[in-house]
Scaffold this active site. Structure first.
Site, PDB file in Angstrom:
ATOM      1  CB  THR A  54      30.321  37.236  37.498  1.00  0.00           C
ATOM      2  OG1 THR A  54      30.005  35.845  37.678  1.00  0.00           O
ATOM      3  CG2 THR A  54      31.666  37.493  38.135  1.00  0.00           C
ATOM      4  CG  ASP A  55      26.659  33.976  39.859  1.00  0.00           C
ATOM      5  OD1 ASP A  55      27.691  33.872  39.167  1.00  0.00           O
ATOM      6  OD2 ASP A  55      25.676  33.217  39.719  1.00  0.00           O
ATOM      7  CD  GLU A  56      32.165  32.313  37.789  1.00  0.00           C
ATOM      8  OE1 GLU A  56      33.265  31.823  38.073  1.00  0.00           O
ATOM      9  OE2 GLU A  56      31.739  32.411  36.633  1.00  0.00           O
ATOM     10  CE1 TYR A  79      35.319  36.290  34.256  1.00  0.00           C
ATOM     11  CE2 TYR A  79      34.088  34.939  35.803  1.00  0.00           C
ATOM     12  CZ  TYR A  79      34.127  35.947  34.857  1.00  0.00           C
ATOM     13  OH  TYR A  79      32.982  36.610  34.526  1.00  0.00           O
ATOM     14  CE  LYS A  83      33.406  40.505  35.731  1.00  0.00           C
ATOM     15  NZ  LYS A  83      33.181  41.506  34.650  1.00  0.00           N
TER      16      LYS A  83
END
Length: 261
Positions: A54-56, A79, A83
């Site tokens: 994810t870009d997060e 979260y 990741k």
């Protein structure tokens, strides 16, 4: 889902870190065929462990700039931290065991079959049911939206065409603030803004995500094919036509069946 990770961080750490490590070990047990002269594992031909990230993992952007594959990892929620950790475990298996791996880091997905707790299906379903539309803060947080079919095509290209160890950012070039997304859906359904309800902002809510997908375009020829205005209309129509699917989830029947199974 970030909100769930704030409520129960441990569940996300177990799932995304230990779960990824478990999958890596299962693949390693099945795919290793022996050892080379240096003692490294040899692998079955044609196998690849692909991590959908994810870009997060990059944290938050200001009003300008984009995430690239060289952007430092700086997660801000349980979260995104889980990741990020999973990405690093995948890279560690690549370096330690010379395992064939690849990673894609995508922007916010939308489209058919997205779980109803996510922003776009939540807004669509709440409008259809006449319920309030809860918007964090003032709705000014910005995300880059990627239609799910475009994402799937990118993953397929990376798995089948990319070099081992590759990492690619996959973005849609469709930046929208949350309130813009909500207003777009309201307009598409012929509704006013009286259902909007501004609520207390999420803890550690990242201001903006935006991905630069230049690398995957240059090396594999991928570009996002779906403009947001087109993709959101398709998505709205799908949820209107599949009420039984999301109603089953929202009623709790879906969760009850899974628990009994």
């Amino acid at each position: 889902h970030v909100d769930r990770s704030i409520e129960n961080p441990q569940l996300f750490l177990q799932t995304n870190i230990l779960g990824t490590q478990n999958l890596l070990d299962c693949a390693r047990r099945d795919w290793v065929t022996g050892k080379d002269e240096q003692g490294y594992p040899t692998w079955k031909t044609g196998v690849r462990f692909h991590q959908v990230s994810t870009d997060e993992v990059y944290g938050s952007l200001g009003d300008e700039g984009f995430f690239t594959e060289d952007t430092p990892l700086q997660p801000h929620s349980p979260y995104s931290a889980s990741k990020t950790s999973a990405d690093l475990v995948v890279c560690a298996y690549r370096d330690t065991y010379r395992m064939p791996v690849s990673i894609t880091r995508c922007s916010n997905n939308y489209g058919p079959y997205q779980f109803p707790e996510k922003l776009i299906p939540l807004v669509i379903n709440n409008i259809l049911q006449g319920k309030p539309l809860p918007i964090y803060g003032k709705g000014l947080n910005i995300r880059d939206w990627l239609y799910v079919e475009d994402h799937c095509k990118a993953i397929d290209l990376v798995v089948n065409k990319a070099a081992d160890g590759s990492i690619y950012n996959v973005g849609g070039h469709n930046e929208r603030s949350n309130i813009e997304v909500v207003r777009t859906i309201l307009a598409a359904l012929g509704k006013g803004e009286d259902q909007i309800s501004y609520v207390t902002d999420r803890k550690g809510h990242d201001r903006r995500y935006a991905i630069d997908p230049t690398k995957i375009g240059r090396e594999l020829g991928w570009t996002p094919a779906t403009k947001f205005d087109d993709g959101i209309q398709r998505t709205i129509a799908w949820y209107q036509e599949h009420e039984a699917w999301w109603a089953d989830i929202l009623s709790g029947a879906y969760e009850k069946r899974n628990a009994e199974a």
